[in-house]
Design an enzyme around this catalytic site. Structure first.
Site, short mmCIF file in Angstrom:
data_model
loop_
_atom_site.label_atom_id
_atom_site.label_comp_id
_atom_site.label_asym_id
_atom_site.label_seq_id
_atom_site.Cartn_x
_atom_site.Cartn_y
_atom_site.Cartn_z
N LYS A 201 0.84 -1.21 0.00
CA LYS A 201 0.00 0.00 0.00
C LYS A 201 0.88 1.26 0.00
O LYS A 201 0.64 2.22 -0.75
CB LYS A 201 -0.92 -0.02 1.24
CG LYS A 201 -1.72 1.25 1.46
CD LYS A 201 -2.76 1.45 0.39
CE LYS A 201 -3.36 2.83 0.46
NZ LYS A 201 -4.27 3.10 -0.64
N CYS A 255 -3.58 10.67 1.11
CA CYS A 255 -2.88 9.41 0.80
C CYS A 255 -1.48 9.66 0.24
O CYS A 255 -0.50 9.39 0.92
CB CYS A 255 -3.70 8.58 -0.18
SG CYS A 255 -5.16 7.86 0.57
#
Ligand SMILES: NC(=O)c1ccc[n+]([C@@H]2O[C@H](COP(=O)([O-])OP(=O)(O)OC[C@H]3O[C@@H](n4cnc5c(N)ncnc54)[C@H](O)[C@@H]3O)[C@@H](O)[C@H]2O)c1
Length: 401
Positions: A201, A255
């Site tokens: 991720k 993010c």
């Protein structure tokens, strides 16, 4: 099967809804009572197209209920925030506190999954925490990490169709987690271990950050060299194996502008390129603000009055209303702080009202401005004509050739 989702935000709530729609009996838990109340009323507290109808359906059928406390289930999912602290150190305290809240409910055969974007080693840390509190559950429960990669705005499709990476603390945990997700995910579920899944991720978002930093660095070089960076990138991308991204006024959002720090904080010596990319993308915003300030000073010297400046966009990317970690917002703030008497018009067509900035209609701001600063490539801005009657600082390629 009964599942408990800890955190009913942008990721936890849609996942809970989709799971409920696919036959899972879901308890959605959030520490925010307002979120719990709205969810139980079938009202969506986040913006996500098509999701409210689905929520109403699963609340009505009894497949999903929200609560401020967990209850006995068969599977528990941690989908809580993982921000960074002031020094860019990851803050996993929300994951820890959500984990502590479910520990008393765990029983033999249960599945515990972290979905929150987390530093490498977080799943192992939570495993140690669980077994320290409940040693009798050692080797009797399944623990895994399964990151989320959906794009807000397209969540209904992506939650079901995206591939996912699932890493268990052992093979049995990976298998158990894959069994759960295969109830509603049609994309491929890729097996790995928890550390690789955590790093995967972080790698995805760091990769984007590094590639954008390359484009932003090119934009600085081109500005000095008198080259149109947009034309340059377009031409370079004609090479069959080159695919350079577009520069902008920095990198924002919760993010891409955050996750690389989860790597640099833990691996400072090894992550030179990732750290430099963060620096370049942050510097690009500072550079843009300086460019605006210089243009304003030059205007004042030439015209013996302060300019009217239109700051076009506040969001962190085009056509959304999300201002989190937004470089445009940083630039507007910095310019406003340095020029207290200038007439600065702030534009964000995707937001109705803002508690700090007084917002102006984009056409009105463009008409009135001596200096137009294009910060975010929102579609409406592309309808505004290029003119040499105004000073136009185009940081996001509205007028790219
Ligand atoms: N939003 C995205 O696009 C996206 C994409 C991929 C991954 N992620 C990651 O997913 C995780 C969640 O992100 P989000 O955008 O859904 O966050 P969010 O802020 O929208 O929602 C988190 C929710 O968790 C609740 N919460 C906090 N502590 C809690 C606790 N102890 N128990 C129960 N609820 C608690 C909060 O009240 C909030 O409603 C983060 O790690 C994020 O980095 C987000």
């Amino acid at each position: 099967m009964k599942a408990c989702f800890m955190g009913l935000g942008y990721i936890g709530l849609p996942t809970a809804i989709i799971a409920a729609k696919h036959g899972v009996q879901v308890t959605g838990v959030d520490i925010n009572p307002h979120v719990v109340e709205m969810t139980n009323q079938g009202r969506l507290h986040i913006i996500e197209p098509g999701m409210e109808e689905m929520l109403q359906e699963v609340v009505k059928s009894g497949a999903l209920k929200a609560s401020i406390k967990p209850e006995v289930c068969d599977a528990y999912f941690m989908v809580v925030p993982t921000p960074f602290k002031g020094n860019h150190e990851p803050d996993i305290s929300y994951v820890e506190s959500a984990t502590r809240a479910v520990i008393p409910y765990l029983k033999e055969g249960d599945l515990y999954v972290i979905e929150s974007t987390s530093p490498v080693g977080t799943t192992d840390k939570m495993k140690d925490l669980i077994f320290a509190e409940r040693p009798e559950l050692k080797d009797k429960i399944y623990i895994a990490y399964c990151p989320e990669r959906v794009l807000p705005g397209n969540v209904i499709y992506e939650l079901v169709h995206n591939d996912r990476v699932i890493g268990g603390m052992n093979e049995a945990s990976t298998t158990k987690a894959i069994e759960f997700y295969s109830q509603f995910v049609q994309g491929t579920l890729h097996r790995t271990n928890c550390k690789t899944a955590e790093m995967c991720k972080l790698t995805e978002n760091s990769s984007r950050d590094v590639q954008i930093a390359f484009a932003n660095e090119l934009s600085l070089i081109c500005d000095k060299a008198g080259i149109n960076v947009w034309e340059l990138i377009n031409l370079a991308n004609k090479h069959p194996r080159v695919n350079i991204l577009q520069p902008g006024c920095g990198v924002g959002g919760h993010c891409i502008a955050v996750d690389p720090y989860f790597i640099t904080a833990d691996f400072p010596v090894e992550s030179q390129l990732i750290a430099k990319a963060r620096e370049i993308n942050n510097y690009k915003s500072f550079w843009c603000a300086e460019k605006v300030q210089n243009a304003m000073l030059r205007f004042e010297l030439e015209h013996h009055r302060k300019p009217c400046v239109a700051m076009m966009g506040l969001a962190f990317k085009p056509n959304i209303d999300d201002l989190r970690e937004s470089p445009a917002k940083y630039i507007v703030t910095k310019v406003m702080q340095s020029c207290n008497n200038a007439n600065i018009l702030v534009v964000e067509p995707n937001v109705k009202e803002h508690n700090v900035f007084k917002l102006t209609d984009y056409k009105e701001a463009y008409e009135k401005a001596d200096i137009v600063v294009m910060l975010v490539a929102h579609d409406p801005f592309k309808t505004l004509p290029y003119t040499t009657d105004k000073i136009i600082l185009d940081f996001c390629g509205i007028y790219k050739k």
